[in-house]
Design a protein around this motif. Sequence first.
Motif, PDB file in Angstrom:
ATOM      1  N   LEU A   1      -4.316  -1.269  12.684  1.00 52.58           N
ATOM      2  CA  LEU A   1      -4.533  -2.251  11.615  1.00 52.58           C
ATOM      3  C   LEU A   1      -4.838  -1.441  10.007  1.00 52.58           C
ATOM      4  O   LEU A   1      -4.187  -1.892   9.199  1.00 52.58           O
ATOM      5  CB  LEU A   1      -5.667  -3.058  11.774  1.00 52.58           C
ATOM      6  N   ALA A   2      -5.672  -0.365  10.213  1.00 46.88           N
ATOM      7  CA  ALA A   2      -5.722   0.400   9.076  1.00 46.88           C
ATOM      8  C   ALA A   2      -4.606   1.083   8.532  1.00 46.88           C
ATOM      9  O   ALA A   2      -4.265   0.962   7.369  1.00 46.88           O
ATOM     10  CB  ALA A   2      -6.850   1.521   9.422  1.00 46.88           C
ATOM     11  N   PHE A   3      -3.668   1.551   9.654  1.00 43.88           N
ATOM     12  CA  PHE A   3      -2.421   1.921   9.238  1.00 43.88           C
ATOM     13  C   PHE A   3      -1.398   0.870   8.379  1.00 43.88           C
ATOM     14  O   PHE A   3      -1.029   1.257   7.468  1.00 43.88           O
ATOM     15  CB  PHE A   3      -1.714   2.456  10.212  1.00 43.88           C
ATOM     16  N   CYS A   4      -1.231  -0.306   9.016  1.00 44.49           N
ATOM     17  CA  CYS A   4      -0.651  -1.315   8.517  1.00 44.49           C
ATOM     18  C   CYS A   4      -1.016  -1.850   7.214  1.00 44.49           C
ATOM     19  O   CYS A   4      -0.276  -1.887   6.121  1.00 44.49           O
ATOM     20  CB  CYS A   4      -0.646  -2.748   9.541  1.00 44.49           C
ATOM     21  N   GLU A   5      -2.329  -2.065   7.070  1.00 35.67           N
ATOM     22  CA  GLU A   5      -3.018  -2.427   5.576  1.00 35.67           C
ATOM     23  C   GLU A   5      -2.761  -1.239   4.641  1.00 35.67           C
ATOM     24  O   GLU A   5      -2.295  -1.519   3.283  1.00 35.67           O
ATOM     25  CB  GLU A   5      -4.394  -2.410   5.714  1.00 35.67           C
ATOM     26  N   GLY A   6      -2.999   0.132   5.106  1.00 35.74           N
ATOM     27  CA  GLY A   6      -2.779   1.140   4.183  1.00 35.74           C
ATOM     28  C   GLY A   6      -1.100   1.138   3.551  1.00 35.74           C
ATOM     29  O   GLY A   6      -0.895   1.502   2.387  1.00 35.74           O
ATOM     30  N   MET A   7      -0.256   0.991   4.487  1.00 36.52           N
ATOM     31  CA  MET A   7       1.056   1.118   4.225  1.00 36.52           C
ATOM     32  C   MET A   7       1.583  -0.101   3.397  1.00 36.52           C
ATOM     33  O   MET A   7       2.398   0.122   2.568  1.00 36.52           O
ATOM     34  CB  MET A   7       2.063   0.979   5.435  1.00 36.52           C
TER      35      MET A   7
ATOM     36  N   MET B   1     -13.886  -7.579   7.072  1.00 37.06           N
ATOM     37  CA  MET B   1     -12.548  -7.574   7.433  1.00 37.06           C
ATOM     38  C   MET B   1     -11.885  -8.717   8.154  1.00 37.06           C
ATOM     39  O   MET B   1     -10.567  -8.899   7.694  1.00 37.06           O
ATOM     40  CB  MET B   1     -12.395  -6.336   8.637  1.00 37.06           C
ATOM     41  N   LEU B   2     -12.613  -9.399   8.653  1.00 39.09           N
ATOM     42  CA  LEU B   2     -11.781 -10.754   9.358  1.00 39.09           C
ATOM     43  C   LEU B   2     -11.942 -11.805   8.633  1.00 39.09           C
ATOM     44  O   LEU B   2     -10.819 -12.583   8.470  1.00 39.09           O
ATOM     45  CB  LEU B   2     -12.632 -11.198  10.536  1.00 39.09           C
ATOM     46  N   PHE B   3     -12.886 -11.990   7.613  1.00 39.76           N
ATOM     47  CA  PHE B   3     -12.732 -13.229   6.927  1.00 39.76           C
ATOM     48  C   PHE B   3     -12.904 -13.142   5.308  1.00 39.76           C
ATOM     49  O   PHE B   3     -12.831 -13.879   4.403  1.00 39.76           O
ATOM     50  CB  PHE B   3     -14.252 -14.020   7.020  1.00 39.76           C
ATOM     51  N   GLY B   4     -12.553 -11.868   5.048  1.00 35.98           N
ATOM     52  CA  GLY B   4     -12.520 -11.306   3.396  1.00 35.98           C
ATOM     53  C   GLY B   4     -11.036 -11.364   2.795  1.00 35.98           C
ATOM     54  O   GLY B   4     -11.062 -10.910   1.731  1.00 35.98           O
ATOM     55  N   TRP B   5     -10.000 -11.524   3.501  1.00 35.34           N
ATOM     56  CA  TRP B   5      -8.749 -11.252   3.091  1.00 35.34           C
ATOM     57  C   TRP B   5      -8.449 -12.139   1.674  1.00 35.34           C
ATOM     58  O   TRP B   5      -7.834 -11.445   0.726  1.00 35.34           O
ATOM     59  CB  TRP B   5      -7.517 -11.759   4.127  1.00 35.34           C
ATOM     60  N   GLN B   6      -9.070 -13.389   1.509  1.00 38.98           N
ATOM     61  CA  GLN B   6      -8.866 -13.830   0.175  1.00 38.98           C
ATOM     62  C   GLN B   6      -9.990 -14.175  -0.552  1.00 38.98           C
ATOM     63  O   GLN B   6     -10.032 -14.727  -1.603  1.00 38.98           O
ATOM     64  CB  GLN B   6      -8.526 -15.465   0.510  1.00 38.98           C
ATOM     65  N   ARG B   7     -11.050 -13.258  -0.240  1.00 39.06           N
ATOM     66  CA  ARG B   7     -12.286 -13.317  -0.845  1.00 39.06           C
ATOM     67  C   ARG B   7     -12.823 -12.132  -1.700  1.00 39.06           C
ATOM     68  O   ARG B   7     -13.542 -12.068  -2.384  1.00 39.06           O
ATOM     69  CB  ARG B   7     -13.408 -13.664  -0.120  1.00 39.06           C
ATOM     70  N   VAL B   8     -12.057 -10.833  -1.164  1.00 38.69           N
ATOM     71  CA  VAL B   8     -12.486  -9.677  -1.904  1.00 38.69           C
ATOM     72  C   VAL B   8     -11.296  -9.197  -2.320  1.00 38.69           C
ATOM     73  O   VAL B   8      -9.990  -9.442  -1.855  1.00 38.69           O
ATOM     74  CB  VAL B   8     -13.243  -8.836  -0.884  1.00 38.69           C
ATOM     75  N   GLY B   9     -11.417  -7.791  -3.142  1.00 40.19           N
ATOM     76  CA  GLY B   9     -10.334  -7.170  -3.656  1.00 40.19           C
ATOM     77  C   GLY B   9      -9.564  -6.337  -2.446  1.00 40.19           C
ATOM     78  O   GLY B   9      -9.919  -6.324  -1.424  1.00 40.19           O
ATOM     79  N   LYS B  10      -8.174  -6.091  -2.668  1.00 40.09           N
ATOM     80  CA  LYS B  10      -7.566  -5.400  -1.781  1.00 40.09           C
ATOM     81  C   LYS B  10      -8.191  -4.234  -1.587  1.00 40.09           C
ATOM     82  O   LYS B  10      -8.226  -3.631  -0.169  1.00 40.09           O
ATOM     83  CB  LYS B  10      -6.059  -5.240  -2.250  1.00 40.09           C
ATOM     84  N   GLY B  11      -8.720  -3.232  -2.302  1.00 40.92           N
ATOM     85  CA  GLY B  11      -9.167  -1.978  -2.050  1.00 40.92           C
ATOM     86  C   GLY B  11     -10.360  -2.130  -1.079  1.00 40.92           C
ATOM     87  O   GLY B  11     -10.674  -1.347  -0.404  1.00 40.92           O
ATOM     88  N   LEU B  12     -11.216  -3.073  -1.426  1.00 43.61           N
ATOM     89  CA  LEU B  12     -12.585  -3.357  -0.788  1.00 43.61           C
ATOM     90  C   LEU B  12     -12.166  -3.841   0.834  1.00 43.61           C
ATOM     91  O   LEU B  12     -12.758  -3.204   1.725  1.00 43.61           O
ATOM     92  CB  LEU B  12     -13.349  -4.425  -1.508  1.00 43.61           C
ATOM     93  N   HIS B  13     -11.276  -4.669   0.818  1.00 42.77           N
ATOM     94  CA  HIS B  13     -10.853  -5.196   2.414  1.00 42.77           C
ATOM     95  C   HIS B  13     -10.059  -4.025   2.911  1.00 42.77           C
ATOM     96  O   HIS B  13     -10.502  -3.784   4.172  1.00 42.77           O
ATOM     97  CB  HIS B  13      -9.929  -6.159   2.085  1.00 42.77           C
ATOM     98  N   PHE B  14      -9.531  -3.131   2.431  1.00 39.81           N
ATOM     99  CA  PHE B  14      -9.075  -1.909   2.921  1.00 39.81           C
ATOM    100  C   PHE B  14     -10.152  -0.889   3.633  1.00 39.81           C
ATOM    101  O   PHE B  14      -9.965  -0.370   4.599  1.00 39.81           O
ATOM    102  CB  PHE B  14      -7.803  -1.203   2.347  1.00 39.81           C
ATOM    103  N   THR B  15     -11.051  -0.901   2.595  1.00 42.69           N
ATOM    104  CA  THR B  15     -12.181  -0.013   2.967  1.00 42.69           C
ATOM    105  C   THR B  15     -13.015  -0.580   4.258  1.00 42.69           C
ATOM    106  O   THR B  15     -13.333   0.202   5.175  1.00 42.69           O
ATOM    107  CB  THR B  15     -13.066   0.030   1.669  1.00 42.69           C
ATOM    108  N   ALA B  16     -12.917  -1.874   4.110  1.00 44.81           N
ATOM    109  CA  ALA B  16     -13.602  -2.624   5.336  1.00 44.81           C
ATOM    110  C   ALA B  16     -13.055  -2.170   6.639  1.00 44.81           C
ATOM    111  O   ALA B  16     -13.509  -2.075   7.512  1.00 44.81           O
ATOM    112  CB  ALA B  16     -13.958  -4.019   5.066  1.00 44.81           C
TER     113      ALA B  16
END
Length: 475
Positions: free
Chosen positions: A34-40, A115-130
């Motif tokens: 999942l981290a790889f997919c979001e990073g890509m 990670m699970l519930f923040g997709w529409q609630r936090v920024g992309k960078g923060l979500h990827f960090t999570a």
Amino acid sequence: MEFDALLLSRLQFAFVIAFHILFPAFTIGLAMFLAFCEGMWLKTGKEVFKRLYLHWVKIFALAFAMGVVTGVVMSYQFGTNWAKFADLTGSVIGPLLGYEVLTAFFLEATFLGVMLFGWQRVGKGLHFTATCCVAVGTSISAFWILAANSWMQTPQGYAIDDEGKFYATNFLEVIFNPSFPSRYVHMMLAAFITTAAVILAAGAWQTLRKHQQAPTRMQMRLAAMTLLVLMPLQIAAGHWSGGVAHHYQPAKIAAIEGWWETGPDQATVLFALPDEDTRTNKFEIAIPGVGNAIMGLPKDEVIQGLNDFQGEHPPVFIVFWSFRIMVGCGLALLGLGIWGAFKWWRGTIDIPGLFHWAAVGGGTLGFIAVISGWIVTEVGRQPYTVYGVLRTEDSLSPVTTGQVATSLIVFMTVYAIIFTAGVVYMIRIATNGFDDKPTAPPEVERRAPGSPLGSVDDKAEVDHRGGSGTSEDQE
């Protein structure tokens, strides 16, 4: 075989840990995926990676929850069935398990919600960090659990007081005991390989059902290449771990190899039915003079056989065959990786055929290999809980046979219901494909065999030269 409190307690712990380890073995690798997919997705902007993430994160959430629940049940058994073990070794084992909670569980708990519930609630960078923090947390959790278990295999950095209780004299030596580095690498690779096999199986099933989409094709390519790259590394890690065991646990190696007699120039036993009553191998098929070479030892070096450890070696039949099941599954997964990479190179990996049926069956091989490997490790340590120091029979709580039998039946019933429901639901999510309209698989990829590996995106899902694919016999 007498089903007394000791044997039933061992069976209960084995039953619980066998169910538990399936989930960490999957979630460790899936978190990294999942981290790889979001990073890509963040790097390339390709929607195919975003779709992969949103699809597999649902499965991760359920598997993670089931892993936590089964882990809690397993830890309770230290107090119910193995109170003497907990009392005698608690000063060493307890801190390691505490560090796992402080460093791994808190990290996962902090960022899992984002990670699970923040997709529409936090920024992309923060979500990827999570997502990355959760992935790192699963690896840290494995670090501490493997450190504790490895200390039981190769104990060091401890002393024993007048009451027979263990206490640490050097926690760095406790953590980085001789078997820990190789076993940690071996387990982490096993987790990545297990996850890759599941992802490949899901993509193959979608292809066979003609529900193939861009994420389907991407995940099959990623999974096949993961198997191709990691399986040789896993074989090397297994050899490394075997060398450590040969030095510190010679009885375990003798049981794995089916060696009864001590001597140089040992054979490699391919097939046998070890018989502890006659202390021989029945129906043995062996290659003479290869055992020392496989162990990386000189041909004339003497290797101890099981007859040197009478009364002090593990059950031979179980260890012998569990090891061969593990190796067989690993070789089959390597074959799938080679096959899938070859079909990718040929441009035929998206055409339904024999490879995809094999890949669907191969989705369980990682789990079978993990469980078989843990059987080799844990049963191979017998008759000790702390190898060479504390015997299993001296670690048991003062429980009766009836008490353990009752709890074992309850565990088996509850696990059968919950485990089956959870796994069936995860399989349905994984195999039903993605949310948008499915497309027919292309007949061939848009490149010649041997050309650089092309990308897979949503704008090039179908080769419109016609047809929905042919069988592999017509390639």
